[in-house]
Design a protein around this motif. Structure first.
Motif, PDB file in Angstrom:
ATOM      1  N   GLY A 185      28.305 -29.168   0.956  1.00  0.00           N
ATOM      2  CA  GLY A 185      27.729 -28.781   2.241  1.00  0.00           C
ATOM      3  C   GLY A 185      28.182 -27.401   2.684  1.00  0.00           C
ATOM      4  N   LEU A 186      29.472 -27.101   2.530  1.00  0.00           N
ATOM      5  CA  LEU A 186      29.967 -25.766   2.879  1.00  0.00           C
ATOM      6  C   LEU A 186      29.300 -24.698   2.023  1.00  0.00           C
ATOM      7  CD1 LEU A 186      33.777 -26.535   3.308  1.00  0.00           C
ATOM      8  CD2 LEU A 186      32.106 -26.086   5.108  1.00  0.00           C
ATOM      9  N   ASN A 187      29.053 -25.027   0.762  1.00  0.00           N
ATOM     10  CA  ASN A 187      28.367 -24.082  -0.127  1.00  0.00           C
ATOM     11  C   ASN A 187      26.954 -23.796   0.366  1.00  0.00           C
ATOM     12  OD1 ASN A 187      27.989 -22.490  -2.496  1.00  0.00           O
ATOM     13  ND2 ASN A 187      26.908 -24.202  -3.436  1.00  0.00           N
ATOM     14  N   TRP A 188      26.228 -24.837   0.802  1.00  0.00           N
ATOM     15  CA  TRP A 188      24.872 -24.652   1.327  1.00  0.00           C
ATOM     16  C   TRP A 188      24.889 -23.837   2.619  1.00  0.00           C
ATOM     17  CZ3 TRP A 188      20.344 -25.183  -0.916  1.00  0.00           C
ATOM     18  CH2 TRP A 188      20.216 -26.016  -2.010  1.00  0.00           C
ATOM     19  N   ILE A 189      25.894 -24.077   3.464  1.00  0.00           N
ATOM     20  CA  ILE A 189      25.981 -23.321   4.714  1.00  0.00           C
ATOM     21  C   ILE A 189      26.208 -21.838   4.437  1.00  0.00           C
ATOM     22  CG2 ILE A 189      27.382 -22.958   6.789  1.00  0.00           C
ATOM     23  CD1 ILE A 189      27.827 -25.978   6.875  1.00  0.00           C
ATOM     24  N   MET A 190      27.134 -21.531   3.546  1.00  0.00           N
ATOM     25  CA  MET A 190      27.391 -20.134   3.203  1.00  0.00           C
ATOM     26  C   MET A 190      26.164 -19.493   2.554  1.00  0.00           C
ATOM     27  SD  MET A 190      30.321 -19.738   4.432  1.00  0.00           S
ATOM     28  CE  MET A 190      30.565 -18.055   3.861  1.00  0.00           C
ATOM     29  N   LEU A 191      25.462 -20.277   1.732  1.00  0.00           N
ATOM     30  CA  LEU A 191      24.245 -19.769   1.102  1.00  0.00           C
ATOM     31  C   LEU A 191      23.182 -19.462   2.145  1.00  0.00           C
ATOM     32  CD1 LEU A 191      22.577 -19.185  -1.460  1.00  0.00           C
ATOM     33  CD2 LEU A 191      21.933 -21.599  -1.486  1.00  0.00           C
ATOM     34  N   SER A 192      23.024 -20.334   3.146  1.00  0.00           N
ATOM     35  CA  SER A 192      22.017 -20.105   4.187  1.00  0.00           C
ATOM     36  C   SER A 192      22.319 -18.837   4.980  1.00  0.00           C
ATOM     37  CB  SER A 192      21.956 -21.318   5.123  1.00  0.00           C
ATOM     38  OG  SER A 192      23.145 -21.430   5.879  1.00  0.00           O
ATOM     39  N   LEU A 193      23.591 -18.602   5.284  1.00  0.00           N
ATOM     40  CA  LEU A 193      23.959 -17.396   6.027  1.00  0.00           C
ATOM     41  C   LEU A 193      23.717 -16.134   5.207  1.00  0.00           C
ATOM     42  CD1 LEU A 193      27.269 -18.635   7.706  1.00  0.00           C
ATOM     43  CD2 LEU A 193      24.962 -18.536   8.688  1.00  0.00           C
ATOM     44  N   ALA A 194      23.911 -16.239   3.889  1.00  0.00           N
ATOM     45  CA  ALA A 194      23.631 -15.090   3.026  1.00  0.00           C
ATOM     46  C   ALA A 194      22.131 -14.850   2.902  1.00  0.00           C
ATOM     47  CB  ALA A 194      24.252 -15.311   1.647  1.00  0.00           C
ATOM     48  N   ILE A 195      21.357 -15.953   2.812  1.00  0.00           N
ATOM     49  CA  ILE A 195      19.902 -15.824   2.695  1.00  0.00           C
ATOM     50  C   ILE A 195      19.311 -15.202   3.956  1.00  0.00           C
ATOM     51  CG2 ILE A 195      17.763 -17.177   2.618  1.00  0.00           C
ATOM     52  CD1 ILE A 195      19.105 -19.051   0.682  1.00  0.00           C
ATOM     53  N   LYS A 196      19.909 -15.480   5.092  1.00  0.00           N
ATOM     54  CA  LYS A 196      19.393 -14.947   6.353  1.00  0.00           C
ATOM     55  C   LYS A 196      19.364 -13.417   6.353  1.00  0.00           C
ATOM     56  CE  LYS A 196      20.100 -15.277  11.345  1.00  0.00           C
ATOM     57  NZ  LYS A 196      20.995 -15.778  12.430  1.00  0.00           N
ATOM     58  N   LYS A 197      20.225 -12.786   5.576  1.00  0.00           N
ATOM     59  CA  LYS A 197      20.307 -11.329   5.531  1.00  0.00           C
ATOM     60  C   LYS A 197      19.425 -10.712   4.446  1.00  0.00           C
ATOM     61  CE  LYS A 197      25.161 -11.617   6.947  1.00  0.00           C
ATOM     62  NZ  LYS A 197      26.560 -11.266   6.596  1.00  0.00           N
ATOM     63  N   LEU A 198      18.726 -11.543   3.684  1.00  0.00           N
ATOM     64  CA  LEU A 198      17.962 -11.033   2.555  1.00  0.00           C
ATOM     65  C   LEU A 198      16.844 -10.061   2.904  1.00  0.00           C
ATOM     66  CD1 LEU A 198      17.733 -14.121   0.183  1.00  0.00           C
ATOM     67  CD2 LEU A 198      19.065 -12.036  -0.106  1.00  0.00           C
ATOM     68  N   PRO A 199      16.095 -10.202   4.007  1.00  0.00           N
ATOM     69  CA  PRO A 199      15.025  -9.250   4.304  1.00  0.00           C
ATOM     70  C   PRO A 199      15.527  -7.833   4.401  1.00  0.00           C
ATOM     71  CG  PRO A 199      14.807 -11.176   5.706  1.00  0.00           C
ATOM     72  CD  PRO A 199      16.118 -11.289   5.001  1.00  0.00           C
ATOM     73  N   ASN A 200      16.682  -7.625   5.081  1.00  0.00           N
ATOM     74  CA  ASN A 200      17.232  -6.276   5.201  1.00  0.00           C
ATOM     75  C   ASN A 200      17.601  -5.719   3.840  1.00  0.00           C
ATOM     76  OD1 ASN A 200      17.002  -6.466   7.980  1.00  0.00           O
ATOM     77  ND2 ASN A 200      19.065  -7.305   8.227  1.00  0.00           N
ATOM     78  N   LEU A 201      18.148  -6.607   2.965  1.00  0.00           N
ATOM     79  CA  LEU A 201      18.489  -6.144   1.630  1.00  0.00           C
ATOM     80  C   LEU A 201      17.236  -5.759   0.856  1.00  0.00           C
ATOM     81  CD1 LEU A 201      21.236  -8.763   0.645  1.00  0.00           C
ATOM     82  CD2 LEU A 201      21.557  -6.375   1.349  1.00  0.00           C
ATOM     83  N   ALA A 202      16.174  -6.565   1.027  1.00  0.00           N
ATOM     84  CA  ALA A 202      14.936  -6.257   0.322  1.00  0.00           C
ATOM     85  C   ALA A 202      14.350  -4.941   0.800  1.00  0.00           C
ATOM     86  CB  ALA A 202      13.921  -7.401   0.516  1.00  0.00           C
ATOM     87  N   ASP A 203      14.400  -4.681   2.125  1.00  0.00           N
ATOM     88  CA  ASP A 203      13.881  -3.431   2.653  1.00  0.00           C
ATOM     89  C   ASP A 203      14.694  -2.253   2.145  1.00  0.00           C
ATOM     90  OD1 ASP A 203      12.009  -4.880   4.002  1.00  0.00           O
ATOM     91  OD2 ASP A 203      13.142  -4.940   5.885  1.00  0.00           O
ATOM     92  N   THR A 204      16.000  -2.448   2.028  1.00  0.00           N
ATOM     93  CA  THR A 204      16.849  -1.366   1.546  1.00  0.00           C
ATOM     94  C   THR A 204      16.525  -1.027   0.089  1.00  0.00           C
ATOM     95  OG1 THR A 204      18.605  -2.073   3.023  1.00  0.00           O
ATOM     96  CG2 THR A 204      19.248  -0.652   1.199  1.00  0.00           C
ATOM     97  N   GLN A 205      16.303  -2.078  -0.720  1.00  0.00           N
ATOM     98  CA  GLN A 205      15.961  -1.854  -2.117  1.00  0.00           C
ATOM     99  C   GLN A 205      14.608  -1.199  -2.259  1.00  0.00           C
ATOM    100  OE1 GLN A 205      16.296  -5.641  -3.999  1.00  0.00           O
ATOM    101  NE2 GLN A 205      18.542  -5.641  -3.942  1.00  0.00           N
ATOM    102  N   ALA A 206      13.695  -1.458  -1.315  1.00  0.00           N
ATOM    103  CA  ALA A 206      12.369  -0.844  -1.399  1.00  0.00           C
ATOM    104  C   ALA A 206      12.471   0.662  -1.199  1.00  0.00           C
ATOM    105  CB  ALA A 206      11.471  -1.460  -0.347  1.00  0.00           C
TER     106      ALA A 206
END
Length: 206
Positions: A185-206
């Motif tokens: 469960g802690l692993n899923w929680i940490m994963l969700s918080l990391a996924i929440k930041k993915l759009p900004n990372l995708a925009d940066t890579q673009a």
């Protein structure tokens, strides 16, 4: 050829960006999954005895249902080469399921002994492999093997207390399930918080 590769790479990048954006929008699903797993893990750790009994009863019910389904499927298909074998397997499942649900304490004791045996064998194998191979960071594998072996031996030794205290060590399965649920469960929680930041990372890579 270079142009085709460039176009293919651009398509892959676009697909990945789309996937990342979709995951980022649904990050809360991963968060809820993690929260439920953590709650289940805490409850299992707090009440390991009931968790252990629940796991055994659930296994028994699943075996009974699987046996009934196997027998019905064998008759539904009709006469074929493996008809009798399927019938026997279905009956075996049903008998095992009824025995487990009828005597959950004895079944739990057997499962705990099997778990102890796996821990002893697995720990011994890790110790021997670490000492013989001595691969990088083999000391951690040796330590893991020693801990695993000792845990199995402790479970075996604790079975001497069962006549006086039936719940002496039978809670170990529920405790291990609770620990697994908690860390998962802690692993899923940490994963969700990391996924929440993915759009900004995708925009940066673009």
């Amino acid at each position: 050829m270079t142009t085709e590769l460039t176009n293919s790479q651009a398509e892959i990048v676009e697909v990945r960006k789309h996937e990342l954006a979709h995951l980022a929008r649904e990050w809360w699903c991963f968060l809820l999954t993690g929260i439920f797993l953590v709650i289940g893990g805490i409850a299992s750790i707090a009440f390991p005895w009931f968790t252990s009994i629940g796991v055994v009863m659930f296994l028994g019910v699943i075996l009974v249902i699987s046996g009934i389904a196997t027998v019905i499927t064998a008759f539904w298909v009709g006469k074929w080469g493996a008809f009798m074998m399927q019938i026997l397997i279905g009956l075996l499942y049903m008998v095992a399921g009824f025995v487990i649900t009828d005597a959950p304490i004895a079944s739990l004791a057997l499962m705990t002994l099997m778990l102890a045996g796996f821990l002893v064998i697995g720990g011994g194998f890790r110790i021997v492999t670490a000492l013989v191979e001595k691969y990088p960071q083999w000391g951690w594998s040796l330590f893991n093997g020693v801990v695993t072996l000792m845990l199995g031996l402790i479970i075996f030794r604790s079975f001497r207390q069962l006549p006086e205290e039936p719940s002496g060590v039978l809670w170990i399965i529920g405790l291990m399930i609770g620990i697994e649920l908690l860390f998962n469960g802690l692993n899923w929680i940490m994963l969700s918080l990391a996924i929440k930041k993915l759009p900004n990372l995708a925009d940066t890579q673009a």
